[in-house]
Design a protein around this motif. Structure first.
Motif, PDB file in Angstrom:
ATOM      1  N   GLY A  36       0.785  -1.224   0.000  1.00 35.10           N
ATOM      2  CA  GLY A  36       0.000   0.000   0.000  1.00 35.10           C
ATOM      3  C   GLY A  36       0.819   1.279   0.000  1.00 35.10           C
ATOM      4  N   ASP A  37       2.140   1.183   0.157  1.00 31.46           N
ATOM      5  CA  ASP A  37       2.996   2.374   0.139  1.00 31.46           C
ATOM      6  C   ASP A  37       3.273   2.742  -1.310  1.00 31.46           C
ATOM      7  OD1 ASP A  37       4.758   4.424   0.560  1.00 31.46           O
ATOM      8  OD2 ASP A  37       6.332   3.188   1.455  1.00 31.46           O
ATOM      9  N   MET A  38       2.609   3.762  -1.800  1.00 36.63           N
ATOM     10  CA  MET A  38       2.671   4.116  -3.217  1.00 36.63           C
ATOM     11  C   MET A  38       3.515   5.346  -3.503  1.00 36.63           C
ATOM     12  SD  MET A  38       0.244   2.198  -4.961  1.00 36.63           S
ATOM     13  CE  MET A  38      -0.997   1.024  -4.501  1.00 36.63           C
ATOM     14  N   ILE A  39       4.206   5.876  -2.495  1.00 34.64           N
ATOM     15  CA  ILE A  39       4.998   7.091  -2.702  1.00 34.64           C
ATOM     16  C   ILE A  39       6.468   6.784  -2.447  1.00 34.64           C
ATOM     17  CG2 ILE A  39       5.380   9.473  -1.996  1.00 34.64           C
ATOM     18  CD1 ILE A  39       2.422   9.558  -1.187  1.00 34.64           C
ATOM     19  N   GLY A  40       7.268   6.932  -3.503  1.00 36.35           N
ATOM     20  CA  GLY A  40       8.706   6.739  -3.384  1.00 36.35           C
ATOM     21  C   GLY A  40       9.409   8.078  -3.289  1.00 36.35           C
ATOM     22  N   ASP A  41      10.723   8.040  -3.367  1.00 38.01           N
ATOM     23  CA  ASP A  41      11.500   9.275  -3.321  1.00 38.01           C
ATOM     24  C   ASP A  41      11.330  10.091  -4.609  1.00 38.01           C
ATOM     25  OD1 ASP A  41      12.495   8.621  -0.812  1.00 38.01           O
ATOM     26  OD2 ASP A  41      14.213   7.545  -1.658  1.00 38.01           O
TER      27      ASP A  41
END
Length: 94
Positions: A36-41
């Protein structure tokens, strides 16, 4: 990659790399979707879901018959290049 190799051998190498990359892509995709973690750097993912309808041509042939379907079918010539290892004295099994 050795540019002195024959183009067929280079193509086989590239296809092997693509296969590995596709497997890696699927693993990473599964991790992102499951976690569910859809935000990267540097990038952000968005998951969307939708329904797609496809025609089952084989069922249409059975139900409606080829006489009905023939005017709606179109042929397309497809060229497929298959690569396989050569049988050489070094890799033959006796």
């Amino acid at each position: 990659m050795n540019e002195n190799r024959h183009a067929v051998d280079q193509l086989a190498d590239v296809r092997a790399e693509i296969k590995q990359l596709k497997a890696r892509e699927e693993k990473l995709r599964s991790e992102v979707v499951a976690g569910g973690d859809m935000i990267g750097d540097d990038n952000e993912a968005a998951l969307s879901e939708f329904t797609v309808e496809r025609l089952d041509v084989e069922k249409l042939k059975v139900e409606l018959g080829m006489v009905f379907l023939r005017p709606f079918l179109r042929e397309k010539i497809v060229k497929r290049l298959q690569i396989k290892p050569r049988q050489t004295k070094a890799n033959r099994t006796t």
